[in-house]
Design a protein around this motif. Sequence first.
Motif, mmCIF file in Angstrom:
data_model
loop_
_atom_site.group_PDB
_atom_site.id
_atom_site.type_symbol
_atom_site.label_atom_id
_atom_site.label_comp_id
_atom_site.label_asym_id
_atom_site.label_seq_id
_atom_site.Cartn_x
_atom_site.Cartn_y
_atom_site.Cartn_z
ATOM 1 N N ALA A 67 0.767 -1.141 -0.036
ATOM 2 C CA ALA A 67 -0.095 -0.047 -0.034
ATOM 3 C C ALA A 67 0.821 1.130 -0.169
ATOM 4 O O ALA A 67 0.564 2.164 -0.684
ATOM 5 N N GLU A 71 0.928 4.428 -2.645
ATOM 6 C CA GLU A 71 0.908 5.971 -2.132
ATOM 7 C C GLU A 71 2.123 6.751 -2.647
ATOM 8 O O GLU A 71 2.121 7.653 -2.977
ATOM 9 N N HIS A 105 -1.843 9.413 3.609
ATOM 10 C CA HIS A 105 -1.937 8.236 3.641
ATOM 11 C C HIS A 105 -0.542 7.549 3.823
ATOM 12 O O HIS A 105 -0.109 6.552 4.789
ATOM 13 N N ALA A 155 -6.225 1.967 -7.109
ATOM 14 C CA ALA A 155 -5.978 2.021 -5.653
ATOM 15 C C ALA A 155 -7.331 1.550 -4.857
ATOM 16 O O ALA A 155 -7.141 0.606 -3.873
ATOM 17 N N TYR A 159 -6.813 -1.691 -2.268
ATOM 18 C CA TYR A 159 -7.321 -1.591 -0.829
ATOM 19 C C TYR A 159 -8.722 -2.524 -0.371
ATOM 20 O O TYR A 159 -8.596 -3.156 0.419
ATOM 21 N N ILE A 163 -8.671 -6.217 2.028
ATOM 22 C CA ILE A 163 -9.296 -6.204 2.915
ATOM 23 C C ILE A 163 -9.507 -7.626 3.805
ATOM 24 O O ILE A 163 -9.351 -7.721 4.966
ATOM 25 N N ALA A 175 -7.627 0.032 5.701
ATOM 26 C CA ALA A 175 -7.774 -0.068 4.278
ATOM 27 C C ALA A 175 -9.280 0.376 3.807
ATOM 28 O O ALA A 175 -9.134 0.974 2.536
ATOM 29 N N LEU A 178 -8.852 3.935 3.515
ATOM 30 C CA LEU A 178 -8.064 4.346 2.265
ATOM 31 C C LEU A 178 -8.885 4.211 1.036
ATOM 32 O O LEU A 178 -8.731 4.970 0.155
ATOM 33 N N ALA A 179 -9.587 3.115 0.792
ATOM 34 C CA ALA A 179 -10.518 2.750 -0.114
ATOM 35 C C ALA A 179 -11.429 3.930 -0.339
ATOM 36 O O ALA A 179 -11.615 4.336 -1.645
ATOM 37 N N GLU A 182 -9.666 7.095 -1.940
ATOM 38 C CA GLU A 182 -9.434 6.814 -3.330
ATOM 39 C C GLU A 182 -10.714 6.825 -4.217
ATOM 40 O O GLU A 182 -10.622 7.429 -5.194
#
Lengths: 206, 118
Positions: A67, A71, A105, A155, A159, A163, A175, A178-179, A182
Amino acid sequence: MSIETTRLITGMNRGETNSILTDRRALLRGAGTFGLSAAAIAVLGGCESMAASKSATAADVDILNVALGLEHEAISAYQLGAQSGLLQDPVLQVAVAFQSHHKGHRDALVATIEKLGGKPVAEQSMSDYATALNAGSLKSQADVLHLAARLEKGAANAYLGVIPTFGDKGLAQVAGRLAADETMHWTALASALGEQLPAKALTFGA
Amino acid sequence: MRRLVLATCAVLLAPEAAIAADPARGAEIYNSRCIACHAPDANRVGPKHRGVVGRAAGSVPGFAYSKALKGAGLTWDEATLDRWLADPEAFLPGQRMNFRVADPADRADLIAYLQTLR
């Protein structure tokens, strides 16, 4: 995209957008050497128990490092876009804002990997990223936005896809967060490109 | 009537491999799910994919592989790619990809697309 739309997308008020513009020159000089961002602290704040958790595994650290690689590349992609001279305000402002999210991130992932005893993967050179992303083919603002949208969608799916693999549920939640970022980026970029939103439900992560 | 029932059952129970894989759909899956880390012609977070089918695992020059992949001693073909994509860690413990493609039909289409990258 109008400035008001930009503010709507980024949630920034006039002062904040001016601040971003003021900071643009510093951004263009390259990745800054600043400490943990607010985003990193926020993410880690939700992960303090995770960091000490016995359920976090070496495999979890490996996933976080992949990940982190994503980034690093995303930050560089927006840097390449900003430096290309192809982005016009207010699109440039949005790109800068999205890059700052990816820096958040990155900071969160680096701190979490270190807390878990891992070694964060280092970023590559800008020329390596330029080659890998075929930056030489970017000839217009739309080209840059298409590249960014492609990376953001990928991305988000990446993510979402990892998971179920996490041994630690706290990391799985990170995650997911973060998803979500994105996906928000992709949605804004698709809108700027005038693309239709997906007609069907559940198009991400499938 | 009995023959019709038997024939219908035979179709319904036919192995999924018998269904032709669709490389065009595989390309869509690739550009949606794999593109974050991979590209056909450039090493990124993951290694480049052109020529992957028939290639020894862990052999793309300039890419820093995990020990698991470097020492795998296998060649990527339909069978190994299917097992890898279904669950990389179960297939090669210690790898770093960790992204699963759960649906067998998606994997078949994806592999059909990878076969076009020659």
